[in-house]
Design an enzyme around this catalytic site. Structure first.
Site, short mmCIF file in Angstrom:
data_model
loop_
_atom_site.label_atom_id
_atom_site.label_comp_id
_atom_site.label_asym_id
_atom_site.label_seq_id
_atom_site.Cartn_x
_atom_site.Cartn_y
_atom_site.Cartn_z
N HIS A 233 0.84 -1.20 0.00
CA HIS A 233 0.00 0.00 0.00
C HIS A 233 0.87 1.24 0.00
O HIS A 233 2.01 1.25 0.47
CB HIS A 233 -0.95 0.01 1.21
CG HIS A 233 -0.30 0.41 2.50
ND1 HIS A 233 -0.12 1.73 2.88
CD2 HIS A 233 0.21 -0.34 3.52
CE1 HIS A 233 0.47 1.77 4.07
NE2 HIS A 233 0.68 0.53 4.48
N CYS A 234 0.33 2.29 -0.56
CA CYS A 234 0.88 3.64 -0.40
C CYS A 234 -0.24 4.45 0.26
O CYS A 234 -0.63 4.14 1.38
CB CYS A 234 1.34 4.21 -1.73
SG CYS A 234 0.20 3.99 -3.11
N HIS A 235 -0.80 5.45 -0.42
CA HIS A 235 -1.98 6.12 0.12
C HIS A 235 -3.24 5.50 -0.45
O HIS A 235 -4.01 4.86 0.26
CB HIS A 235 -1.94 7.62 -0.19
CG HIS A 235 -3.19 8.34 0.24
ND1 HIS A 235 -3.82 9.27 -0.55
CD2 HIS A 235 -3.94 8.23 1.37
CE1 HIS A 235 -4.90 9.72 0.09
NE2 HIS A 235 -4.98 9.11 1.25
#
Length: 796
Positions: A233-235
């Site tokens: 995940h990132c944002h």
């Protein structure tokens, strides 16, 4: 002669004069305009000024999404934002960007109510399975972890690792508040205490990382996938997450950059958002090309490198235990020496098999489904009378007009090209399970009965240009007409993965019900942990390559000499694939006695290469019947290139084939473990040494060794670490063969000296070079034999 320069020198003077007059006349106007601009600038905020600068720096054509240039480039994956949008995202303050793009505190990416169940692979999080083992998701939060029992869901899905691509403090104005201890919306300890590994690679939002950093991430991701499934995940789980997954696919399957981008976007829509991110994937693909090149002398060709340069490239690709083991030794040298000792001692090549996730079937299935969905839509628009006008080209043109993920069939052409040539056989046999449950087999049969395209067959394979046959295609995709043309059904069965696992395995025996149990060539334990375990087109099945029975790996039973293997026989329709289909739909089998037949039995069509392979493989049972001493002498003769079995020209052809395989396919490292001819293995190793840009032992090194020849036991330690360890690896292999005839040992040392120095004995300095190195090598062998006698240890 001096007139022209004088006339030219007057031009700058006149030009500056008129320029000065022009500026002096307009000075009051310029000062007035500057005063107005400065007064207006005081009113505007600094962020607004940055937005205006970003807008003004973009041309009109760039702001227009319908620009003709973009239409011309629609064949390749395009960014999800305009250039204006990209620049604004870099200059707008974080809290403003969050409120405009994400929704601020009501961030849509962190609000499960905004997404459908299909968009929540893990309930409560905007997430998608890109492959069966890789989950792309938006960032979780402590509240979401507790509300939706995310950790329990991770356990149920088999997710063992989570990779966080955010920087601490990022997107503080989005969704739930950040945890003060970590700077993220959750505490990493929550996952680690549950036995889930946590990795964090800080990566700027909408930005890209360096190529070496991405390579490190990909290697960590490869290791994590050996432990279990991985969540990334990132944002939002779109931009940076998509880039990392696409780069992993490029690394693991040798996909092109555009193929990987298309694949990721098919599973995770709107992934890989900016131009920089698209460029990052493409540059990473180019970055890997020279790193993967092993033989610069064959296709795909590259610039030759020295031993030191090759070891640097090798360190970039290897990781874990293998990287430590082969820090100063080329992988091909170490592997060939190990395989040679295994053949000499008649040991099984591999001792353990890792639980490896396979990507090939997933990639093939996804691409096939992408094409099939579009074909289904097209076929539904036409009735049977209009099917004559239907062509694949028309469908592809329609794809481009609709701006779908797969915009042209050429984008995935390299992925399918080899499979089309090889009868569309499935990929990655070494990495996929060779035994399937009853439910798997029933599901496979139901796919065929319903006329649906199986996992490994692209929909274009069933298309043809004959209008009459196109009517059969329409029925193939129609649930009301499950009947298939028999030739098509044969093709489908021959290409379906459940019927094609005979390339790399030989039958061990039979179950009570007569079904086959296959033996599988495994990977050496020291190689397993750091290999890329998800090969794509690298492991495509070649129906021309034979299955070589290895009697050493078949369990000895009471009647081992009478063991039978089932050989697939073609009886109708001219079929000669791995398993032909009779009219009743059952696979035809007949027993073959491997022990009584002097020739090896093979499956599939016999090509020119396989014809040679069959001749070489016929000697394998004879080699296994030799005594240990005879096998050791045979291995030593192979090192010395004293070939008395196969013709040198035939060995050369096979070596060239392995060179191309190792250059172009990751799976070749596993397949070469099944090579049983020691002459081919040794010729391959020496050919690699001799194709280096500089000899392993250079002229300067020889001058130094000649001066220090009196101390032969310490001479090799004067060389660089890579040179020393490479030479010692070969010498250790000679020692491990134990007692061999003196003349054979002399020949082995002469062959090694020739390869390491690229100097012939009859050259000007040949006698000095050979006598010096032979003295050093013999002294080293004596010391190693003494150490081995005192402290016996296993082979390489």
């Amino acid at each position: 002669m001096q007139d022209p320069p004088r006339r030219l020198s007057a031009v700058p003077f006149l030009s500056s004069f008129f320029e000065g007059r022009r500026h002096s006349a307009s000075d009051p106007i310029l000062r007035l305009q500057q005063g107005r601009r400065s007064s207006a600038a005081k009113v505007l905020s600094s962020s607004s000024l940055q937005v205006m600068v970003a807008m003004s720096s973009v041309s009109c054509a760039e702001r227009n999404p319908t620009c003709p240039e973009r239409k011309r480039n629609s064949g390749r994956p395009t960014p999800k934002y305009t250039k204006v949008g990209e620049r604004l995202r870099h200059v707008i303050p974080g809290h403003v960007a969050c409120s405009m793009a994400c929704g601020g505190k009501a961030c849509k990416y962190e609000n499960a109510a905004r997404w459908s169940e299909q968009e929540q692979a893990v309930k409560g999080i905007y997430s998608s399975w890109v492959t069966d083992n890789i989950l792309a998701m938006a960032r979780p939060s402590t509240e979401v972890l507790e509300k939706f029992c995310i950790i329990e869901q991770f356990r149920s899905h088999g997710i063992k690792s989570i990779i966080n691509l955010q920087r601490p403090g990022e997107h503080a104005s989005c969704g739930n508040p950040l945890e003060q201890e970590s700077g993220f919306t959750y505490l990493p300890e929550a996952f680690m205490e549950a036995g889930i590994y946590f990795y964090n690679f800080g990566w700027k939002d909408y930005g890209v990382a360096s190529l070496t950093t991405i390579l490190d991430m990909v290697k960590v991701m490869t290791f994590a996938l050996q432990e279990g499934k991985v969540a990334i995940h990132c944002h939002a789980g779109l931009g940076r997450t998509g880039v990392l997954i696409a780069c992993y696919l490029v690394f693991a399957t040798r996909m092109t950059a555009d193929q990987a981008i298309i694949f990721v976007r098919a599973k995770r829509p709107n992934s890989i958002q900016t131009r920089g991110q698209l460029l990052c994937v493409r540059e990473f693909t180019q970055f890997l090309i020279p790193l993967r090149n092993i033989f610069s002398c064959c296709d795909p060709k590259a610039h030759a490198v020295t031993l030191a340069q090759y070891l640097i490239r090798q360190r970039h690709l290897l990781h874990g235990y293998e990287a430590r083991l082969l820090k100063h030794i080329p992988k091909i040298i170490h592997l060939v020496c190990k395989l040679l000792l295994d053949l000499a001692e008649n040991r099984p090549v591999v001792t353990e098999v890792a639980d490896i996730p396979g990507l090939s079937a997933e990639i093939e299935k996804t691409v096939s489904e992408m094409i099939t969905r579009q074909l289904d839509k097209e076929l539904l628009r036409h009735d049977s009378d209009a099917s004559d006008s239907f062509t694949p080209t028309a469908v592809v043109m329609d794809f481009e007009n609709q701006d779908v993920v797969l915009s042209s069939e050429q984008e995935l052409d390299p992925l399918w090209k080899r499979r089309n040539v090889e009868c569309l056989q499935p990929l990655a046999h070494l990495k996929r399970q060779l035994s399937y449950s009853d439910s798997d087999l029933k599901r496979a049969e139901s796919l065929l009965e319903q006329g649906r395209t199986p996992w490994t067959v692209p929909a274009q394979a069933l298309l043809c240009h004959n209008p009459r046959q196109q009517k059969h295609i329409s029925r193939c995709y129609s649930p009301q007409s499950p009947q298939l043309d028999l030739n098509k059904e044969t093709l489908v069965r021959n290409t379906f993965s459940f019927w094609n696992h005979t390339k790399f395995g030989v039958p061990e025996g039979l179950k009570d019900d007569g079904s086959l149990i296959f033996h599988r060539t495994s990977i050496p334990k020291e190689v397993q942990r750091s290999r890329t375990f998800s090969s794509g087109i690298s492991d495509s099945y070649n129906p021309g390559e034979p299955v070589t029975p290895n009697s050493a790996n078949i369990p000895k039973g009471p009647n081992s000499s009478q063991q039978k293997v089932y050989h697939c026989e073609c009886e109708s329709h001219g079929g000669c694939g791995p398993s032909s289909v009779a009219e009743d739909g059952e696979t035809c089998r007949r027993p073959v006695d491997c022990g009584s037949s002097p020739k090896a039995q093979f499956l599939g069509n016999e090509t020119q290469n396989s014809k040679y392979l069959s001749e070489v493989a016929a000697h394998m049972p004879l080699q296994s019947e030799l005594s240990v001493e005879a096998r050791r002498i045979l291995a030593a003769k192979a090192l010395a290139n004293l070939n008395e079995i196969a013709e040198k020209e035939e060995v050369k052809k096979k070596v060239e084939m392995w060179q191309k395989e190792l250059n172009s396919r990751d799976g070749a490292w596993e397949r070469i473990c099944g090579e049983k001819d020691p002459f081919i293995l040794c010729s391959l190793m020496w050919s690699w040494v001799e194709q280096l840009k500089e000899p392993v032992i250079t002229k300067e090194d020889m001058d130094m060794l000649v001066d220090r020849c009196a101390d032969a036991s310490e001479a090799l330690f004067l060389l660089e670490k890579g040179q020393q360890q490479t030479i010692l690896c070969v010498l250790h292999c000679i020692v491990s063969l134990q007692t061999i005839p003196a003349d054979v040992e002399e020949a082995v040392l002469a062959r090694a000296i020739k390869a390491f120095t690229k100097v012939n004995f009859d050259s000007e300095n040949g006698p000095i070079v050979y006598n010096t190195l032979k003295k050093i090598f013999k002294r080293t062998l004596e010391e190693k034999r003494k150490m081995t006698k005192d402290n016996p240890e296993p082979g390489i």
